[in-house]
Enzyme design. Structure first.
Site, PDB file in Angstrom:
ATOM      1  N   SER A  41       0.838  -1.194   0.000  1.00  0.00           N
ATOM      2  CA  SER A  41       0.000   0.000   0.000  1.00  0.00           C
ATOM      3  C   SER A  41       0.873   1.244   0.000  1.00  0.00           C
ATOM      4  CB  SER A  41      -0.911   0.014   1.223  1.00  0.00           C
ATOM      5  OG  SER A  41      -1.612   1.237   1.238  1.00  0.00           O
TER       6      SER A  41
ATOM      7  N   HIS B 120      -1.161  -1.083  -4.394  1.00  0.00           N
ATOM      8  CA  HIS B 120      -2.446  -0.757  -3.778  1.00  0.00           C
ATOM      9  C   HIS B 120      -2.472   0.740  -3.486  1.00  0.00           C
ATOM     10  CE1 HIS B 120      -6.142  -1.561  -1.532  1.00  0.00           C
ATOM     11  NE2 HIS B 120      -5.703  -0.687  -0.642  1.00  0.00           N
TER      12      HIS B 120
ATOM     13  N   ASP C 122      -4.636   3.983  -2.097  1.00  0.00           N
ATOM     14  CA  ASP C 122      -5.754   4.405  -1.249  1.00  0.00           C
ATOM     15  C   ASP C 122      -6.136   5.853  -1.513  1.00  0.00           C
ATOM     16  OD1 ASP C 122      -6.177   2.071   0.484  1.00  0.00           O
ATOM     17  OD2 ASP C 122      -4.112   2.447   1.102  1.00  0.00           O
TER      18      ASP C 122
ATOM     19  N   MET D 168      -8.676   8.741  -0.368  1.00  0.00           N
ATOM     20  CA  MET D 168      -9.592   9.109   0.728  1.00  0.00           C
ATOM     21  C   MET D 168     -10.043  10.548   0.560  1.00  0.00           C
ATOM     22  SD  MET D 168      -7.366   7.632   3.878  1.00  0.00           S
ATOM     23  CE  MET D 168      -6.624   5.998   3.837  1.00  0.00           C
TER      24      MET D 168
ATOM     25  N   HIS E 167      -8.225   1.686  -4.412  1.00  0.00           N
ATOM     26  CA  HIS E 167      -9.233   1.522  -3.357  1.00  0.00           C
ATOM     27  C   HIS E 167      -9.820   2.891  -3.060  1.00  0.00           C
ATOM     28  CE1 HIS E 167      -9.820   0.412   1.215  1.00  0.00           C
ATOM     29  NE2 HIS E 167     -10.969   0.614   0.592  1.00  0.00           N
TER      30      HIS E 167
ATOM     31  N   MET F 279     -11.998   5.295  -1.107  1.00  0.00           N
ATOM     32  CA  MET F 279     -12.733   5.524   0.146  1.00  0.00           C
ATOM     33  C   MET F 279     -13.358   6.903   0.030  1.00  0.00           C
ATOM     34  SD  MET F 279      -9.881   3.865   2.622  1.00  0.00           S
ATOM     35  CE  MET F 279      -8.725   3.822   1.270  1.00  0.00           C
TER      36      MET F 279
ATOM     37  N   MET G 215     -12.090  -5.212   4.630  1.00  0.00           N
ATOM     38  CA  MET G 215     -11.336  -4.307   5.495  1.00  0.00           C
ATOM     39  C   MET G 215     -11.084  -4.992   6.832  1.00  0.00           C
ATOM     40  SD  MET G 215     -10.563  -1.430   3.947  1.00  0.00           S
ATOM     41  CE  MET G 215      -9.630  -0.990   5.395  1.00  0.00           C
TER      42      MET G 215
ATOM     43  N   ASP H 236      -7.219  -6.048   3.644  1.00  0.00           N
ATOM     44  CA  ASP H 236      -6.588  -4.728   3.725  1.00  0.00           C
ATOM     45  C   ASP H 236      -6.623  -4.190   5.156  1.00  0.00           C
ATOM     46  OD1 ASP H 236      -5.501  -2.292   3.106  1.00  0.00           O
ATOM     47  OD2 ASP H 236      -7.235  -1.550   1.985  1.00  0.00           O
TER      48      ASP H 236
HETATM   49  C1  DX5 Z   1      -6.667   1.877   5.226  1.00  0.00           C
HETATM   50  C2  DX5 Z   1      -6.170   1.566   3.842  1.00  0.00           C
HETATM   51  C3  DX5 Z   1      -5.100   0.543   3.785  1.00  0.00           C
HETATM   52  C4  DX5 Z   1      -3.841   0.940   4.494  1.00  0.00           C
HETATM   53  C5  DX5 Z   1      -3.214  -0.323   5.032  1.00  0.00           C
HETATM   54  O1  DX5 Z   1      -7.812   2.665   5.130  1.00  0.00           O
HETATM   55  O2  DX5 Z   1      -7.239   1.080   3.035  1.00  0.00           O
HETATM   56  O3  DX5 Z   1      -4.813   0.152   2.458  1.00  0.00           O
HETATM   57  O4  DX5 Z   1      -2.925   1.607   3.673  1.00  0.00           O
HETATM   58  O5  DX5 Z   1      -2.158   0.029   5.848  1.00  0.00           O
HETATM   59  P1  DX5 Z   1      -1.519  -0.973   6.898  1.00  0.00           P
HETATM   60  O6  DX5 Z   1      -1.029  -2.168   6.145  1.00  0.00           O
HETATM   61  O7  DX5 Z   1      -0.440  -0.151   7.497  1.00  0.00           O
HETATM   62  O8  DX5 Z   1      -2.615  -1.339   7.882  1.00  0.00           O
HETATM   63 ZN    ZN Z   2      -6.703   0.183   1.033  1.00  0.00          ZN
END
Ligand code: DX5
Ligand code: ZN
Length: 220
Positions: free
Chosen positions: A9, A34, A36, A38, A67, A69, A138, A176
């Site tokens: 990630s 990956h 993220d 947000m 991903h 969010m 999740m 994840d």
């Molecule tokens: C959290 C993200 C994850 C995050 C995982 O909202 O969707 O992808 O980056 O990070 P770790 O592996 O540090 O929990």
């Molecule tokens: Zn993620």
């Protein structure tokens, strides 16, 4: 059995040295990037947006697994396709017309994923599982890296695996949040296909080796 995949990630990467970290993933045994995204509304944090994804796409030589969010993800499906996303995952909790959203993602030539928050039961996917290429389970509350793994995830993965085989679907299961060498094997044994790992990879001394070791555990 098909090989199990590792998706570092990028949220946990060093953004001052982003190209270096992308090259590290390119040259490692990792399978996917990956990413993220947000929005500060669906989750209580803002990560990064289009200009950063553009840079990642320019340098990344592996599958780009995005991903989202964000609320109302339909607004940005084409944008993310144009930015080079190969897999686009939306949250079940953010979609009123999930079937329509998944069709729109596929129409743009991407694989369609659905993410479930820790409180969302697997059975909400009963009537849609055959339309989903990937379910992202999740294993922490979305919004931040570095949180600790929620143990109930194992049960959810088993239920999901059962649903997928019952319906004859070919959906991949991605985990994840809080993934480490401690829970990787149990997650795979429960039915996971893809493990996302952020802080476990990027905070380690030898990131390339951490990825290699995690992949070996996942495929042992
Ligand atoms: C959290 C993200 C994850 C995050 C995982 O909202 O969707 O992808 O980056 O990070 P770790 O592996 O540090 O929990
Ligand atoms: Zn993620």
């Amino acid at each position: 059995m098909s090989s199990k995949l590792i998706a570092p990630s990028i949220l946990a990467a060093d953004f001052g040295n982003l190209q270096r970290d992308i090259e590290m993933v390119n040259n490692s045994e990792a399978n996917w990037f990956h990413i993220d995204i947000m929005d500060g509304v669906f989750v209580p944090n803002i990560s990064f947006g289009m200009p950063v994804l553009k840079v990642i796409s320019k340098h990344a030589k592996k599958t780009i697994d995005v991903h989202l969010m964000i609320v109302d993800p339909d607004r940005y499906i084409k944008t993310f396709a144009d930015l080079g996303s190969n897999i686009l995952t939306v949250h079940y909790e953010a979609c009123t017309h999930l079937h329509r959203t998944l069709q729109a993602i596929k129409t743009e030539g991407m694989k369609a994923g659905v993410a479930l928050n820790p409180h969302t039961n697997i059975n909400v996917l009963e009537d849609i599982i055959k339309d989903i290429d990937l379910v992202l389970v999740m294993s922490v509350n979305p919004g931040f890296g570095g949180q600790s793994f929620i143990e109930n995830t194992y049960n959810k993965v088993k239920q999901l695996k059962d649903l997928i085989s019952r319906k004859g679907a070919s959906t991949l299961i991605e985990i994840d949040g809080g993934v480490t060498n401690k829970n990787a094997k149990a997650l795979i044994d429960a039915g996971a296909d893809v493990l996302v790992a952020g802080s476990y990879v990027f905070r380690s001394e030898n990131q390339t080796k951490t990825i290699k070791d995690l992949k070996a555990i996942a495929n042992s």
